[in-house]
Every structure is written in C-alpha cells, then in structure tokens.
Design an enzyme around this catalytic site. Structure first.
Site, short mmCIF file in Angstrom:
data_model
loop_
_atom_site.label_atom_id
_atom_site.label_comp_id
_atom_site.label_asym_id
_atom_site.label_seq_id
_atom_site.Cartn_x
_atom_site.Cartn_y
_atom_site.Cartn_z
N THR A 27 67.89 -5.98 14.64
CA THR A 27 67.21 -6.79 15.65
C THR A 27 66.74 -8.05 14.95
O THR A 27 66.71 -8.09 13.73
CB THR A 27 65.95 -6.01 16.15
OG1 THR A 27 66.34 -4.85 16.84
CG2 THR A 27 65.05 -6.83 17.06
N ARG A 38 69.79 2.59 27.90
CA ARG A 38 68.73 2.87 26.93
C ARG A 38 68.00 1.56 26.59
O ARG A 38 68.62 0.56 26.28
CB ARG A 38 69.31 3.49 25.67
CG ARG A 38 68.26 3.77 24.55
CD ARG A 38 68.14 2.62 23.58
NE ARG A 38 67.27 2.92 22.43
CZ ARG A 38 66.92 2.03 21.52
NH1 ARG A 38 67.34 0.80 21.58
NH2 ARG A 38 66.13 2.37 20.51
N GLY A 62 65.03 -0.09 24.11
CA GLY A 62 64.22 0.17 22.91
C GLY A 62 62.86 -0.47 23.00
O GLY A 62 62.33 -0.74 24.10
N ASP A 63 62.28 -0.74 21.85
CA ASP A 63 60.94 -1.34 21.79
C ASP A 63 60.96 -2.85 21.96
O ASP A 63 59.96 -3.44 22.38
CB ASP A 63 60.29 -1.01 20.45
CG ASP A 63 61.11 -1.55 19.27
OD1 ASP A 63 62.36 -1.52 19.34
OD2 ASP A 63 60.51 -2.01 18.29
N THR A 82 61.13 -4.50 13.80
CA THR A 82 62.53 -4.09 13.92
C THR A 82 62.61 -2.66 13.38
O THR A 82 61.69 -2.20 12.72
CB THR A 82 63.46 -5.00 13.10
OG1 THR A 82 63.10 -4.92 11.72
CG2 THR A 82 63.38 -6.45 13.55
N GLY A 83 63.71 -2.00 13.67
CA GLY A 83 63.84 -0.61 13.22
C GLY A 83 63.82 0.34 14.40
O GLY A 83 64.00 -0.08 15.54
N GLY A 134 63.22 1.89 17.43
CA GLY A 134 62.39 1.46 18.53
C GLY A 134 61.53 2.56 19.12
O GLY A 134 60.39 2.33 19.54
N1 ASP Z 1 64.24 -1.86 17.44
C1 ASP Z 1 65.57 -1.91 17.93
C2 ASP Z 1 65.73 -0.90 19.02
O1 ASP Z 1 65.23 0.20 18.90
C3 ASP Z 1 66.64 -1.67 16.93
C4 ASP Z 1 66.40 -2.16 15.54
O2 ASP Z 1 65.59 -3.02 15.31
O3 ASP Z 1 67.05 -1.67 14.61
O4 ASP Z 1 66.43 -1.19 19.98
#
Ligand code: ASP
Length: 354
Positions: free
Chosen positions: A201, A229, A231-232, A252-253, A255
């Site tokens: 992200t 779906r 995410g956050d 990021t990461g 979510g």
């Molecule tokens: N946070 C993002 C999500 O969950 C993905 C990511 O940042 O790796 O969609």
C-alpha cells in the site's frame, strides 16, 4: 492571479512530472507559503511521493493536495503491484482499489472502496470529502461518482499482473482442472514475483508551512482477495487518521489487524496524550500483539505471523515509523532532502513468513 489561473498552474506543474490531470481533479488553488518547516512522510515505496508532495507544499499547495499528488505517482506506476495501475487483482482477476484522505484544517475525510477502472482513487476520495455529505462510497456507486466527476475509466490490469494472477490461479485452485507450466517454463516476471510479499500500500502524511496536516492511504489491497474485500486503507481511523492540533498517521500491512484496533486513530490519540512519535507507534504495535489471539495468525511463540507498519508526523514537525518486525523503512522529506530511513520495531527480529 485569479484562483482559476492558480489552479491551472497547479495542473501544469503536476503535468511536468508526468501526473495525469485526473489526479488533480478537486485540488484547491495554492495559498501563500507560511513560516514553518514542512515535513512529509510515506511508506518505503514513497520516495518520489515525498519529493513531489514537498515540491508542491513549498509552492503553497494544501497539504492534502500535496499528499494526493505524491501518491498519484505510485498509483500510476505499473511497477508497483500494490497500488493503483498494475496492482495485483482480486481472485477473479479484477483490480479493485481502496483509498481514503483526511484534511486537517477542515477535519474532513473521504474514501472509496472496491473501486474498479479508476487509476487515482485517492483523488476520488478527495471529491467524496468535498462534494458529498458522506465519508465513504463503495463499488459501483463509487465508480459512477468518479465517472460523473470526469475521471477516465481504464483497464488497471497490466499484462504482467495478469500473468502473475494467472500463475496464482493455476497453482491455488484445489478442485479445478488448471495445470501450471513446469518450473523451467515459468516466465521471469512470475518467478521473481512469487515469494516476495503478499500485499502493500502507500500512505503519505504531509505537514505544510502553516502547521496544517493532510494525509492519504491508497492501495490495491490484499493480493487475490475475495471480490469486495475491503481492508483498512479506506477506513478512517484504521488506515489513516489526523487531528490538525496533533498530527497525522497512517499504516500499511495487514489491514485486518488495523481494523480490529483502529490503529491510526490510536496513534493520533497517543500523540494527543503526549507520547513521543516513536512511542505512540510502538504502543499500537503492542496492542496488536496483545489482541492477536487467532491461532492461525500466530507463530510457534505466539507472535503475529504478519507485519504492520506505521508512520506519523506531529504538528510540530517530529516524525517516526515503526513496524511489528524489524527491517522496515520509510520515506521522509524534511524540507532539505528526500530519503529512506529505518523504522523502529516492536521485535528485534525480522518476520519469517509462514
Ligand atoms: N493494508 C492493506 C490492506 O489490508 C494492504 C497492505 O498494506 O499491505 O488492504
């Protein structure tokens, strides 16, 4: 100079570095530059983002407009498979984008989720904030809204991302008749891609010369996600949050971990309570570790088997990045230069992917 001419100048400046005009739809005209030191932070894929945002802030752009123009470079970059054009699609092979924005001076926020065919979802989110009475539009409604405001529709699935998705499809279907190619016939794009990372992200938080903040998070989300779906990233308080009196934060990461802990809200709240930037982030890492009770998301020692990364900048120009696991970097521009710096981490070790 009239507001219209200033707007035009911003459009031309954006064009000079290859930004499509659609990324600028809804941007405000620049204002006079203030006396304070600006800072822009972003995720590790945001080196060009912080450069662009800082250039615009120094020319008087609103901090949110600067952040959106900065991430637009990555949204348009087919080489970044985690954001915008070239993002890895959902399980049906369709790219679905999520993005949100927040604007410090007005405490406004807008977001779009599961948006198809539009390269610059962060700019659409800005219009949700400015031109509706709502905070979040999803799916078909978000697409119609974007269309109505003149965003061009385009196919966001690049040939390389299609080949990567096809390989995933051929190697992950349990009961279907698809047969993947033998290893020595795998194309290089696919070979290099697998085993690198599952998602990504971009977040950008910007502090301008008046001490005002703006932020955005934009993504193509989890690779091969279930269609629909979310995410956050497009959820205010989860993938980003700000308070113009305190500062701005984003993530990021994984979510789902941020949705379950409203991580970005918690960071800003920690800053409000007086924690130093790094401590404000590590405190939220601690909370994620403590609330991660799902066995399939824990390693043999009970630790999360995923990562989450946080970024923040305070109203007085301090900043930090932190992640659960060691080794993460962030992009920063403090007015002098753009660079990648190390993030702090909750654990000293690097994540070993399950
Ligand atoms: N946070 C993002 C999500 O969950 C993905 C990511 O940042 O790796 O969609």
């Amino acid at each position: 100079m009239s507001a219209e001419n200033l707007n035009r100048r911003a459009f031309l400046a954006a064009g000079a570095v290859g930004l499509g005009a659609s990324a600028m739809i809804g941007a405000a005209p620049p204002r006079a530059v203030g006396p304070r030191r600006p800072v822009v932070v972003s995720s590790a894929n945001g080196l060009k983002t912080v450069e662009k945002a800082m250039e615009m802030i120094k020319a008087g752009a609103d901090p949110l407009d600067a952040a959106i123009a900065g991430v637009a470079i990555v949204e348009a970059d087919p080489a970044d498979r985690t954001v915008g054009y070239g993002g890895i699609p959902n399980e049906d092979g369709v790219v679905e984008l999520d993005a949100a924005v927040m604007h410090g001076p007005t405490h406004g926020g807008g977001a779009v989720a599961s948006l198809r065919n539009i390269m610059h979802p962060a700019a659409v989110a800005r219009l949700v904030m400015k031109r509706t009475d709502h905070c979040l539009l999803v799916g078909e409604g978000a697409l119609r809204f974007a269309r109505m405001h003149g965003f061009p529709e385009e196919n966001l699935l690049t040939e390389e991302s299609r080949r990567i998705w096809l390989h995933w499809k051929e190697t992950n279907g349990k009961d279907d008749d698809r047969i993947p190619p033998p290893d020595d016939e795998l194309d290089d794009v696919v070979r290099e891609f697998f085993g690198i990372r599952k998602h990504g992200t971009i977040h950008c938080s910007a502090l301008d010369t008046h001490g005002d903040v703006g932020c955005t998070t934009t993504t193509s989300g989890l690779f091969y996600k279930i269609p629909g779906r979310v995410g956050d990233s497009p959820i205010l308080g989860a993938g980003l949050f700000l308070d113009n009196e305190v500062g701005s934060a984003g993530s990021t990461g994984r979510g789902e971990a941020n949705l379950l802990n409203l991580s970005s809200y918690a960071i800003v709240d920690n800053l409000r309570r007086g924690l130093a930037p790094k401590d404000a982030l590590i405190e939220v890492c601690k909370r994620i570790v403590a609330t991660n009770r799902t066995p399939r998301l824990r390693d043999a020692k009970g630790r999360p088997n995923f990562d989450v990364k946080f970024y923040c900048v305070t109203k007085d120009g301090r900043y930090a990045g932190a992640s659960l696991w060691a080794g993460a970097k962030m992009a920063v521009h403090d007015g002098d230069s753009a660079r990648l710096v190390d993030c702090a981490s909750f654990y000293d070790e690097k994540l070993i992917e399950p």
